[in-house]
Design an enzyme around this catalytic site. Structure first.
Site, PDB file in Angstrom:
ATOM      1  N   ASP A 167      25.231  52.604  51.018  1.00  9.36           N
ATOM      2  CA  ASP A 167      26.037  51.936  49.999  1.00  9.36           C
ATOM      3  C   ASP A 167      27.492  51.890  50.451  1.00  9.36           C
ATOM      4  OD1 ASP A 167      26.951  50.973  47.599  1.00  9.36           O
ATOM      5  OD2 ASP A 167      25.793  52.396  46.393  1.00  9.36           O
ATOM      6  N   ASP A 229      25.395  45.740  40.400  1.00 11.54           N
ATOM      7  CA  ASP A 229      24.322  46.560  39.802  1.00 11.54           C
ATOM      8  C   ASP A 229      23.645  45.864  38.618  1.00 11.54           C
ATOM      9  OD1 ASP A 229      25.243  48.350  41.597  1.00 11.54           O
ATOM     10  OD2 ASP A 229      25.600  49.967  40.162  1.00 11.54           O
TER      11      ASP A 229
HETATM   12  C1  GLA Z   1      26.219  51.792  43.445  1.00 10.87           C
HETATM   13  C2  GLA Z   1      24.862  51.120  43.721  1.00 10.87           C
HETATM   14  C3  GLA Z   1      23.841  51.639  42.737  1.00 10.87           C
HETATM   15  C4  GLA Z   1      23.732  53.147  42.878  1.00 10.87           C
HETATM   16  C5  GLA Z   1      25.100  53.793  42.658  1.00 10.87           C
HETATM   17  C6  GLA Z   1      25.079  55.276  42.986  1.00 10.87           C
HETATM   18  O1  GLA Z   1      26.735  51.413  42.210  1.00 10.87           O
HETATM   19  O2  GLA Z   1      24.983  49.736  43.623  1.00 10.87           O
HETATM   20  O3  GLA Z   1      22.585  51.028  42.964  1.00 10.87           O
HETATM   21  O4  GLA Z   1      23.240  53.453  44.156  1.00 10.87           O
HETATM   22  O5  GLA Z   1      26.078  53.198  43.512  1.00 10.87           O
HETATM   23  O6  GLA Z   1      26.335  55.880  42.878  1.00 10.87           O
END
Ligand code: GLA
Length: 407
Positions: A167, A229
């Site tokens: 990420d 998200d």
């Molecule tokens: C980001 C990602 C999510 C999750 C969070 C974890 O927002 O897009 O899918 O993995 O981080 O902190």
């Protein structure tokens, strides 16, 4: 020796100007933006079809523990999901502890012995996924892999990790947010995973910046998020899913666009809306990573996640993308060619209750005179050669597999 004040002022102004106005680059980052050059990373040969499994984030978020992961692995076996193809059990953010004196990343107290957890998951015929970031910190503020990429890839291999969600997050605090920096940092971990020698599905996470679908394959990744998200509501889910249709040309065996994980069973949408997520993700096709508590699934959730005929659409070996055939009012009519020559038609009602009508010859001449069709949600044959007619509830979906009788 202290530089004269005027030089320090100029240096401060220059440093400030180097920070882009978009993103959340941190002007106080201890490390300067470094030019990176990492060669394109070859494919790892994994993910011939979209990955299937479960991920901790949508339901557990920061509360996930090793005990929960073990419970999910047990549930996947008990409820038939493993046999249906859901094999990756993926730990998202918040497992990370401190690094030891040698710089090796350690799990925190919620997780304890990661090798023992991997052994537990593997003993059930499943695979274990983990999460990190090219930043010093992950999105939730835990330790990332910055400066430890190869060391972490080796550590993940030693534990028996089979899947990495990587990420971008904290890397924004270190490097200006440019395509090149993202691409190089993702390549760096892609190369490290290959070097560590264990087959690891490599999943990139940012929100689709810089058209990541165009350059994702050169990082060695198998999938990349294309959207911010998801949340457990109709607008969030449907916008992400239908947006994906524009990107279909960039997705295929070994390299998949990822409109984010499933929310099916988390309670914020109706059964029809969850059926739409399963249908749409399978048509695209997209990864099927359940995001609910697998111990407490109601009958409707089970029926949706375990629909083998719909899963077979997602996992079709040809990996052809869906395309929009037409719109009938609020209903999107999508079609997808299957490896066996059949065509799956998806009717997706984005509005209130509606009736749709489609003569099979709209699918091509070979369907004009004789075709067999099957409703993949009702599990029934449709014999009539009359135009297909169905009434869809608000936000409902229907998937029909049509086989030309004379091929
Ligand atoms: C980001 C990602 C999510 C999750 C969070 C974890 O927002 O897009 O899918 O993995 O981080 O902190």
């Amino acid at each position: 020796m202290q530089l004269p004040l005027s030089y320090r002022v100029i240096a401060t102004v220059l440093a400030f100007l180097a920070v882009p106005v978009t993103g959340c680059a941190n002007a106080n980052a201890s490390e300067p933006a470094a030019p990176l050059a990492v060669a394109p990373v070859p494919s790892n040969g994994l993910a011939a079809t979209p990955p299937m499994g479960w991920n901790s984030w949508n339901h557990f978020a920061g509360r996930i523990t090793a005990a929960d992961v073990r419970a999910m692995a047990d549930a996947i076996v008990a409820n038939g999901m493993r046999e249906a193809g859901y094999v990756y059990v993926n730990i998202d953010d918040t497992w990370e502890g401190d690094r030891n004196a040698a710089g090796d990343i350690q799990p925190n107290d919620k997780f304890g012995d990661m090798k023992a957890l991997a052994d537990y998951v593997h003993a059930r015929g499943l695979k274990l996924g983990i999460y990190s970031s090219p930043g010093a910190k992950t999105c939730a503020g835990f330790a990332g892999s910055h400066g430890h990429e190869e060391q972490d890839a080796r550590q993940f291999a030693a534990w028996g990790i089979d899947y990495l969600k990587y990420d971008y997050c904290g890397a924004r605090d270190i490097y200006p947010v440019t395509q090149r920096n993202q691409e190089m940092l993702f390549r760096k971990m892609g190369a490290a995973l290959l070097k560590a020698g264990r087959p690891v599905v490599y999943s990139l996470s940012q929100s689709g910046e810089f058209d990541i679908w165009r350059w994702g394959p050169q990082t060695g990744a198998n999938l990349w998020r294309t959207t911010p998200d998801i949340s457990d509501d109709w607008n969030s889910m449907s916008q992400r899913g239908f947006r994906q249709l524009e990107l279909s040309a960039w997705s295929g065996p070994g390299h998949w666009s990822d409109p984010d994980m499933l929310e099916i069973g988390n309670g914020g949408m109706s059964t029809d809306e969850y059926r739409t997520q399963m249908s749409l993700w399978s048509m695209l096709p997209a990864p099927l990573l359940a995001g609910n508590d697998l111990r407490t699934m109601d009958a409707a959730t089970r029926e949706i996640l375990l629909n083998r005929e719909v899963i077979a659409v997602d996992q079709d070996p040809a990996g052809h993308p869906a395309r929009r055939l037409e719109r009938q009012g609020d209903v999107e009519v999508l079609v997808r060619d299957m490896a066996d020559g059949s065509v799956v038609v998806g009717f997706f009602n984005r509005g209130e209750k509606a009736t749709v009508r489609l003569p099979w010859r709209r699918l091509g001449n070979r369907f004009a005179t004789a075709a067999q069709a099957r409703d993949l949600w009702l599990h029934t044959a449709i014999d009539s050669m009359a135009p297909f007619v169905a009434t869809l509830p608000r936000h409902g979906a229907s998937l029909i597999r049509v086989i030309a009788a004379t091929r």
